[in-house]
Design an enzyme around this catalytic site. Structure first.
Site, PDB file in Angstrom:
ATOM      1  N   ARG A  37      -2.868  -9.177 -20.060  1.00  0.00           N
ATOM      2  CA  ARG A  37      -3.775  -8.836 -21.261  1.00  0.00           C
ATOM      3  C   ARG A  37      -3.180  -8.099 -22.522  1.00  0.00           C
ATOM      4  NH1 ARG A  37      -6.929  -4.447 -20.992  1.00  0.00           N
ATOM      5  NH2 ARG A  37      -8.685  -5.577 -22.119  1.00  0.00           N
TER       6      ARG A  37
ATOM      7  N   ASP B 164     -10.355  -0.024 -25.004  1.00  0.00           N
ATOM      8  CA  ASP B 164     -10.438  -0.021 -23.468  1.00  0.00           C
ATOM      9  C   ASP B 164     -10.548   1.312 -22.699  1.00  0.00           C
ATOM     10  OD1 ASP B 164     -10.562  -2.841 -23.067  1.00  0.00           O
ATOM     11  OD2 ASP B 164      -8.373  -2.824 -22.571  1.00  0.00           O
TER      12      ASP B 164
ATOM     13  N   GLU C 177       3.437  -7.149   8.631  1.00  0.00           N
ATOM     14  CA  GLU C 177       3.490  -5.500   8.508  1.00  0.00           C
ATOM     15  C   GLU C 177       4.362  -4.913   7.468  1.00  0.00           C
ATOM     16  OE1 GLU C 177       1.820  -3.317  10.570  1.00  0.00           O
ATOM     17  OE2 GLU C 177       0.815  -5.204  10.910  1.00  0.00           O
TER      18      GLU C 177
ATOM     19  N   PRO D 151       0.766  -1.269  -0.174  1.00  0.00           N
ATOM     20  CA  PRO D 151      -0.036  -0.088  -0.086  1.00  0.00           C
ATOM     21  C   PRO D 151       0.758   1.148  -0.140  1.00  0.00           C
ATOM     22  CG  PRO D 151      -0.322  -1.154   1.926  1.00  0.00           C
ATOM     23  CD  PRO D 151       0.472  -2.047   1.175  1.00  0.00           C
TER      24      PRO D 151
HETATM   25  N1  ADE Z   1      -1.032  -4.970   0.086  1.00  0.00           N
HETATM   26  C1  ADE Z   1      -1.765  -4.710   1.007  1.00  0.00           C
HETATM   27  N2  ADE Z   1      -2.597  -3.600   0.557  1.00  0.00           N
HETATM   28  C2  ADE Z   1      -2.082  -3.570  -0.723  1.00  0.00           C
HETATM   29  C3  ADE Z   1      -2.610  -2.520  -1.793  1.00  0.00           C
HETATM   30  N3  ADE Z   1      -3.589  -1.752  -1.749  1.00  0.00           N
HETATM   31  N4  ADE Z   1      -1.860  -2.467  -2.851  1.00  0.00           N
HETATM   32  C4  ADE Z   1      -0.847  -3.224  -3.032  1.00  0.00           C
HETATM   33  N5  ADE Z   1      -0.362  -4.192  -2.143  1.00  0.00           N
HETATM   34  C5  ADE Z   1      -0.961  -4.381  -0.920  1.00  0.00           C
END
Ligand code: ADE
Length: 244
Positions: free
Chosen positions: A152, A167, A114, A87
């Site tokens: 793809r 697309d 984590e 994230p």
């Molecule tokens: N791992 C946990 N959440 C994630 C996300 N939003 N994007 C990529 N990897 C992740």
């Protein structure tokens, strides 16, 4: 393209790659997949892949040695990307998917707990990618999202090559609406222009709907899209008519 996935849940990835477009990509010889488990590279008796964080706190951190050994055993091609799903990564989009689709090899690392030890991130990871501003329990589902979007685009994977260009995001706009038979469904008729099927008129209508949809739903995309004079004329029409 060779796609390798580094994950402590190999079955989750392997099963998903057996379906739909990814299975087709493999059958067409456009992509080759392999899944690797850092646990197989752990050298201690318990084959540990995670440990408590230095400095204390909640959660566990992926240990550097098995993860590094697994990544190193996997990278084979010149210019391969080692992509960590996290994230904290850069937002994934179609531009990034296109760039990755041009590589010979992509090694996708699924983070867990984590996160991964910072020293692995600093020395072995080339790209960090997030699929959105929300937190999932692991990088497996994000990895599958990334792989689907990239694979793809490989030549020979989609039956109809032009569908990639048509697309949403292909040209920075959302797609126009689609209809198929019957011509009337629950009192709703397919727009006459599509039924009549004059190519130039159909193309114009689709472009206009694409602009309208993007204006309504994603004005941020419209602001960045490369528009030509015809597009500006269509937009002026939309604004004048407030078409539905
Ligand atoms: N791992 C946990 N959440 C994630 C996300 N939003 N994007 C990529 N990897 C992740």
């Amino acid at each position: 393209m060779r796609v390798d996935v580094v994950t402590i849940f190999p079955e989750m990835i392997a099963r998903a790659l057996d379906f739909s477009m990814m299975a087709r990509a493999r059958e067409a010889g456009a992509a080759e997949f392999a899944v690797h488990n850092p646990r197989d590279f752990a050298t201690d008796a318990h084959r540990m892949v995670d440990d408590a964080p230095y400095g204390g706190g909640a959660g566990m951190v992926m240990k550097p040695e098995p993860l590094a050994a697994c990544i190193e055993a996997t990278v084979s091609a010149e210019g391969a990307a080692v992509v960590l799903m996290t994230p904290q990564g850069e937002p994934f989009d179609q531009t990034r998917a296109r760039r990755l689709a041009g590589l010979q090899q992509m090694v996708v690392v699924c983070g867990h707990y984590e996160g991964v030890d910072e020293r692995v991130r600093e020395t072995l990871v080339t790209d960090e990618i997030s699929i959105g501003d929300y937190v999932l329990t692991g990088g497996e589902l994000p990895a599958l999202v990334l792989i689907d979007a990239v694979v793809r685009l490989l030549p020979g994977v989609l039956g109809n090559e032009s569908s990639v260009h048509e697309d949403s995001f292909g040209d920075g706009l959302l797609e126009h609406p689609h209809y198929t038979r019957p011509a009337e469904f629950r009192g709703m008729r397919v727009p006459d222009v599509l039924v009549e099927g004059h190519h130039a008129q159909v193309r114009r209508w689709r472009r206009k709907m694409s602009l309208l949809r993007t204006l309504r739903r994603r004005p941020d995309l419209l602001a960045r899209a490369a528009l030509d004079d015809d597009d500006r004329e269509l937009l002026a029409e939309i604004l004048a008519q407030q078409v539905n």
